[in-house]
Design a protein around this motif. Structure first.
Motif, PDB file in Angstrom:
ATOM      1  N   VAL A 216      -3.618  -0.544 -13.831  1.00 41.31           N
ATOM      2  CA  VAL A 216      -2.535  -1.469 -14.180  1.00 41.31           C
ATOM      3  C   VAL A 216      -2.894  -2.839 -13.646  1.00 41.31           C
ATOM      4  CG1 VAL A 216      -0.054  -1.946 -14.023  1.00 41.31           C
ATOM      5  CG2 VAL A 216      -0.866   0.433 -13.933  1.00 41.31           C
ATOM      6  N   VAL A 217      -2.690  -3.873 -14.462  1.00 43.40           N
ATOM      7  CA  VAL A 217      -2.794  -5.247 -13.976  1.00 43.40           C
ATOM      8  C   VAL A 217      -1.548  -5.985 -14.442  1.00 43.40           C
ATOM      9  CG1 VAL A 217      -4.229  -5.972 -15.942  1.00 43.40           C
ATOM     10  CG2 VAL A 217      -4.197  -7.340 -13.854  1.00 43.40           C
ATOM     11  N   VAL A 218      -0.810  -6.553 -13.486  1.00 40.74           N
ATOM     12  CA  VAL A 218       0.488  -7.145 -13.764  1.00 40.74           C
ATOM     13  C   VAL A 218       0.553  -8.548 -13.173  1.00 40.74           C
ATOM     14  CG1 VAL A 218       2.999  -6.822 -13.667  1.00 40.74           C
ATOM     15  CG2 VAL A 218       1.485  -4.850 -13.426  1.00 40.74           C
ATOM     16  N   GLU A 219       0.968  -9.519 -13.989  1.00 37.61           N
ATOM     17  CA  GLU A 219       1.333 -10.825 -13.437  1.00 37.61           C
ATOM     18  C   GLU A 219       2.774 -10.717 -12.947  1.00 37.61           C
ATOM     19  OE1 GLU A 219       0.681 -14.903 -15.425  1.00 37.61           O
ATOM     20  OE2 GLU A 219       2.847 -14.603 -15.472  1.00 37.61           O
ATOM     21  N   VAL A 220       2.977 -10.983 -11.666  1.00 39.49           N
ATOM     22  CA  VAL A 220       4.299 -10.855 -11.046  1.00 39.49           C
ATOM     23  C   VAL A 220       4.767 -12.219 -10.564  1.00 39.49           C
ATOM     24  CG1 VAL A 220       5.635  -9.791  -9.189  1.00 39.49           C
ATOM     25  CG2 VAL A 220       3.805  -8.496 -10.315  1.00 39.49           C
ATOM     26  N   HIS A 221       6.008 -12.564 -10.905  1.00 39.98           N
ATOM     27  CA  HIS A 221       6.648 -13.741 -10.320  1.00 39.98           C
ATOM     28  C   HIS A 221       7.374 -13.260  -9.067  1.00 39.98           C
ATOM     29  CE1 HIS A 221       6.271 -16.681 -13.780  1.00 39.98           C
ATOM     30  NE2 HIS A 221       5.785 -15.546 -14.278  1.00 39.98           N
ATOM     31  N   ASP A 222       6.881 -13.680  -7.923  1.00 36.31           N
ATOM     32  CA  ASP A 222       7.398 -13.162  -6.660  1.00 36.31           C
ATOM     33  C   ASP A 222       8.699 -13.864  -6.294  1.00 36.31           C
ATOM     34  OD1 ASP A 222       7.665 -11.788  -4.323  1.00 36.31           O
ATOM     35  OD2 ASP A 222       6.217 -12.998  -3.209  1.00 36.31           O
ATOM     36  N   LEU A 223       9.763 -13.442  -6.951  1.00 39.65           N
ATOM     37  CA  LEU A 223      11.103 -13.981  -6.736  1.00 39.65           C
ATOM     38  C   LEU A 223      12.016 -12.842  -6.309  1.00 39.65           C
ATOM     39  CD1 LEU A 223      11.284 -16.016 -10.069  1.00 39.65           C
ATOM     40  CD2 LEU A 223      10.770 -16.946  -7.811  1.00 39.65           C
ATOM     41  N   ASP A 224      12.835 -13.079  -5.295  1.00 34.86           N
ATOM     42  CA  ASP A 224      13.829 -12.099  -4.865  1.00 34.86           C
ATOM     43  C   ASP A 224      13.215 -10.727  -4.581  1.00 34.86           C
ATOM     44  OD1 ASP A 224      15.871 -14.034  -5.226  1.00 34.86           O
ATOM     45  OD2 ASP A 224      15.931 -13.581  -7.372  1.00 34.86           O
ATOM     46  N   GLY A 225      12.029 -10.731  -3.988  1.00 29.40           N
ATOM     47  CA  GLY A 225      11.408  -9.469  -3.593  1.00 29.40           C
ATOM     48  C   GLY A 225      10.733  -8.707  -4.709  1.00 29.40           C
ATOM     49  N   TYR A 239      -1.166   4.875  -6.945  1.00 30.76           N
ATOM     50  CA  TYR A 239      -2.216   3.880  -7.163  1.00 30.76           C
ATOM     51  C   TYR A 239      -2.633   3.223  -5.847  1.00 30.76           C
ATOM     52  CZ  TYR A 239      -1.014   4.025 -12.144  1.00 30.76           C
ATOM     53  OH  TYR A 239      -0.781   4.421 -13.435  1.00 30.76           O
ATOM     54  N   THR A 240      -3.888   2.820  -5.814  1.00 32.13           N
ATOM     55  CA  THR A 240      -4.358   1.886  -4.806  1.00 32.13           C
ATOM     56  C   THR A 240      -4.088   0.489  -5.338  1.00 32.13           C
ATOM     57  OG1 THR A 240      -6.080   3.390  -4.052  1.00 32.13           O
ATOM     58  CG2 THR A 240      -6.345   1.050  -3.514  1.00 32.13           C
ATOM     59  N   VAL A 241      -3.379  -0.321  -4.569  1.00 27.55           N
ATOM     60  CA  VAL A 241      -2.858  -1.591  -5.079  1.00 27.55           C
ATOM     61  C   VAL A 241      -3.439  -2.755  -4.299  1.00 27.55           C
ATOM     62  CG1 VAL A 241      -0.764  -2.975  -5.441  1.00 27.55           C
ATOM     63  CG2 VAL A 241      -0.716  -0.491  -5.824  1.00 27.55           C
ATOM     64  N   ARG A 242      -3.831  -3.792  -5.032  1.00 27.96           N
ATOM     65  CA  ARG A 242      -4.311  -5.034  -4.426  1.00 27.96           C
ATOM     66  C   ARG A 242      -3.553  -6.204  -5.038  1.00 27.96           C
ATOM     67  NH1 ARG A 242      -8.360  -8.822  -5.616  1.00 27.96           N
ATOM     68  NH2 ARG A 242      -9.100  -7.646  -7.431  1.00 27.96           N
ATOM     69  N   VAL A 243      -3.178  -7.170  -4.211  1.00 27.20           N
ATOM     70  CA  VAL A 243      -2.481  -8.374  -4.674  1.00 27.20           C
ATOM     71  C   VAL A 243      -3.435  -9.558  -4.552  1.00 27.20           C
ATOM     72  CG1 VAL A 243      -0.527  -9.928  -4.332  1.00 27.20           C
ATOM     73  CG2 VAL A 243      -0.237  -7.450  -3.990  1.00 27.20           C
ATOM     74  N   ALA A 244      -3.568 -10.310  -5.630  1.00 18.82           N
ATOM     75  CA  ALA A 244      -4.449 -11.480  -5.648  1.00 18.82           C
ATOM     76  C   ALA A 244      -3.640 -12.713  -6.005  1.00 18.82           C
ATOM     77  CB  ALA A 244      -5.577 -11.291  -6.663  1.00 18.82           C
ATOM     78  N   THR A 245      -4.024 -13.838  -5.415  1.00 21.09           N
ATOM     79  CA  THR A 245      -3.416 -15.120  -5.737  1.00 21.09           C
ATOM     80  C   THR A 245      -4.486 -16.023  -6.330  1.00 21.09           C
ATOM     81  OG1 THR A 245      -1.849 -14.932  -3.898  1.00 21.09           O
ATOM     82  CG2 THR A 245      -2.171 -17.127  -4.851  1.00 21.09           C
ATOM     83  N   GLU A 246      -4.307 -16.402  -7.588  1.00 19.97           N
ATOM     84  CA  GLU A 246      -5.254 -17.313  -8.221  1.00 19.97           C
ATOM     85  C   GLU A 246      -5.019 -18.726  -7.694  1.00 19.97           C
ATOM     86  OE1 GLU A 246      -6.263 -15.620 -12.493  1.00 19.97           O
ATOM     87  OE2 GLU A 246      -4.112 -15.886 -12.254  1.00 19.97           O
ATOM     88  N   ASP A 247      -6.096 -19.489  -7.600  1.00 20.81           N
ATOM     89  CA  ASP A 247      -6.022 -20.818  -6.991  1.00 20.81           C
ATOM     90  C   ASP A 247      -4.961 -21.701  -7.631  1.00 20.81           C
ATOM     91  OD1 ASP A 247      -8.029 -20.118  -5.252  1.00 20.81           O
ATOM     92  OD2 ASP A 247      -9.627 -21.101  -6.387  1.00 20.81           O
ATOM     93  N   ASP A 248      -4.854 -21.647  -8.951  1.00 18.31           N
ATOM     94  CA  ASP A 248      -3.899 -22.515  -9.647  1.00 18.31           C
ATOM     95  C   ASP A 248      -2.464 -22.282  -9.180  1.00 18.31           C
ATOM     96  OD1 ASP A 248      -5.602 -24.024 -11.174  1.00 18.31           O
ATOM     97  OD2 ASP A 248      -5.298 -22.907 -13.031  1.00 18.31           O
ATOM     98  N   PHE A 249      -2.171 -21.067  -8.720  1.00 16.27           N
ATOM     99  CA  PHE A 249      -0.787 -20.719  -8.390  1.00 16.27           C
ATOM    100  C   PHE A 249      -0.579 -20.485  -6.896  1.00 16.27           C
ATOM    101  CE2 PHE A 249      -1.474 -19.318 -12.809  1.00 16.27           C
ATOM    102  CZ  PHE A 249      -0.562 -20.164 -13.421  1.00 16.27           C
ATOM    103  N   ALA A 250      -1.463 -21.027  -6.073  1.00 11.83           N
ATOM    104  CA  ALA A 250      -1.365 -20.809  -4.628  1.00 11.83           C
ATOM    105  C   ALA A 250      -0.039 -21.301  -4.067  1.00 11.83           C
ATOM    106  CB  ALA A 250      -2.526 -21.488  -3.916  1.00 11.83           C
ATOM    107  N   GLU A 251       0.519 -22.380  -4.640  1.00 11.25           N
ATOM    108  CA  GLU A 251       1.796 -22.922  -4.181  1.00 11.25           C
ATOM    109  C   GLU A 251       2.955 -22.488  -5.064  1.00 11.25           C
ATOM    110  OE1 GLU A 251       1.254 -27.174  -3.930  1.00 11.25           O
ATOM    111  OE2 GLU A 251      -0.780 -26.897  -3.209  1.00 11.25           O
ATOM    112  N   GLY A 252       2.693 -21.609  -6.000  1.00 12.46           N
ATOM    113  CA  GLY A 252       3.728 -21.136  -6.908  1.00 12.46           C
ATOM    114  C   GLY A 252       4.140 -19.711  -6.605  1.00 12.46           C
ATOM    115  N   SER A 253       4.817 -19.090  -7.563  1.00 16.59           N
ATOM    116  CA  SER A 253       5.334 -17.735  -7.364  1.00 16.59           C
ATOM    117  C   SER A 253       4.441 -16.655  -7.947  1.00 16.59           C
ATOM    118  CB  SER A 253       6.723 -17.610  -7.998  1.00 16.59           C
ATOM    119  OG  SER A 253       6.623 -17.633  -9.422  1.00 16.59           O
ATOM    120  N   ILE A 254       3.464 -17.028  -8.762  1.00 21.07           N
ATOM    121  CA  ILE A 254       2.724 -16.036  -9.532  1.00 21.07           C
ATOM    122  C   ILE A 254       1.670 -15.347  -8.680  1.00 21.07           C
ATOM    123  CG2 ILE A 254       1.132 -15.704 -11.473  1.00 21.07           C
ATOM    124  CD1 ILE A 254       2.687 -17.876 -12.965  1.00 21.07           C
ATOM    125  N   ARG A 255       1.710 -14.020  -8.714  1.00 23.20           N
ATOM    126  CA  ARG A 255       0.704 -13.202  -8.067  1.00 23.20           C
ATOM    127  C   ARG A 255       0.199 -12.160  -9.075  1.00 23.20           C
ATOM    128  NH1 ARG A 255       1.411 -17.002  -5.610  1.00 23.20           N
ATOM    129  NH2 ARG A 255       2.175 -17.260  -3.465  1.00 23.20           N
TER     130      ARG A 255
END
Length: 262
Positions: A216-225, A239-255
Motif C-alpha cells: 500500500v502507498v498512501v498520500e496522507v494529509h496529517d490533520l487531526d491525527g 504491514y510493515t509501515v514507513r512514513v516519508a516526507t517529500e522535500d516539497d511538503f516538509a512544512e506542509g501536512s502531506i506525508r
C-alpha cells in the motif's frame, strides 16, 4: 461557486515524447517530475511482474499509472477518478499509453451513493470531497519555499490558486464492492491519493481482503491525527509501515505512507 467548464484540453510531452492530455500544463509537468524523481512509487512496484494488479484510487490523468507501467510493463491497473475533467484526460491518456489499464469515473468511499466534489481548473490535483482551504495553502507555501519561488512570482500566483472552483455530484462506491464485482482476489499494490479522503478509502476495504493486498502507498494529509490512524490501521493488518516526507511538503501536512507485507 459553480462555473461552466472549459471544453478543450492542453497537452504536454513527457519522457519519450509521449503526448499527455491535461487541464493545466504547468501543474502536470511538476507532478510528473515529482513522481519520476521521488523514488517512492518506484519502490512500491519494485519486484512486481507483468500481470500483477495495481488499484489506483485517485488516478487523476494517469501519470502514476504511466510511471508504474514504465517501470514494470504489463501491469494490470484498475484506476478510479471521479472528477469529470480529469477523467476525460485520463481516457485520452489511457487510449494512447495504457493498454493494460481499466478506468472508472467513480469516487471511493465508505458506502455507495453520491457526494459533492470540488474541482479547481488551474490546480486539478486539488480536486476533493473534503475542502480545506488552509491545508491547501499551507502545502503550496511549503512547495514554494522549498523551490525558492521569488516574491513577484508568488504575488502573481496566489490570485489564481484555487480560482473558479467547480462543484459536481459524483458517484461513490466502495473498494470492497469494486473488487468483488470485478473478481479481483489479489492486489499487488493499492495506491491512494485522494486529498483528505484517504481513511474513507482504506475503511472501504473488507477486513477479510487485507491479507491479499501485498503493498500500500498512501498520500496522507496529517490533520487531526489522520496519519496516526492510517499507520495504525495498516500495522493492525500486518504491514510493515514507513512514513516519508517529500522535500516539497516538509512544512506542509502531506506525508507518504508506504506499507508492505512481503
Amino acid at each position: 461557486m459553480t462555473t461552466e467548464p472549459k471544453t478543450a484540453f492542453e497537452e504536454i510531452k513527457i519522457g519519450g515524447g509521449r503526448r499527455i492530455a491535461c487541464d493545466a500544463a504547468f501543474e502536470t509537468e511538476i507532478v510528473w517530475e515529482q513522481l519520476r524523481t521521488s523514488g517512492l512509487y518506484a519502490e512500491a512496484v519494485a519486484g512486481l511482474r507483468a500481470g500483477d494488479v495495481i488499484v489506483d484510487v485517485g488516478a487523476h490523468i494517469g501519470l502514476a499509472a504511466i510511471l508504474f507501467t514504465d517501470l514494470v510493463p504489463g501491469l494490470e491497473i484498475l484506476g478510479f477518478e471521479p472528477a469529470p475533467r480529469s477523467y476525460a484526460c485520463l481516457e485520452l491518456n489511457q487510449a494512447r499509453h495504457l493498454p493494460t489499464t481499466t478506468i472508472s469515473r467513480l469516487a471511493i468511499g465508505t458506502r455507495p451513493g453520491t457526494a459533492e466534489l470540488t474541482y479547481y481548473p488551474g490546480h486539478t490535483t486539488l480536486a476533493t470531497l473534503f475542502v480545506d482551504d488552509a491545508d491547501d495553502v499551507r502545502n503550496m507555501e511549503s512547495v514554494m519555499n522549498h523551490r525558492d519561488v521569488p516574491p513577484d512570482m508568488r504575488a502573481e500566483f496566489w490570485p489564481t490558486f484555487r480560482a473558479d472552483p467547480q462543484t459536481v455530484t459524483v458517484e461513490v462506491t466502495t473498494l470492497e464492492q469494486q473488487l468483488t464485482e470485478r473478481g479481483i482476489d489479489e492486489v499487488a499494490l493499492l495506491k491512494v491519493d485522494v486529498e483528505r479522503a484517504e481513511l474513507d478509502v482504506l475503511d472501504s476495504v473488507g477486513a477479510h481482503r487485507w491479507p491479499a493486498i501485498r503493498r500500500v502507498v498512501v498520500e496522507v494529509h496529517d490533520l487531526d491525527g489522520q496519519l496516526g490512524r492510517v499507520t495504525s490501521l495498516l500495522e493492525g493488518h500486518g504491514y510493515t509501515v514507513r512514513v516519508a516526507t517529500e522535500d516539497d511538503f516538509a512544512e506542509g501536512s502531506i506525508r507518504m505512507v508506504v506499507a508492505s507485507r512481503d
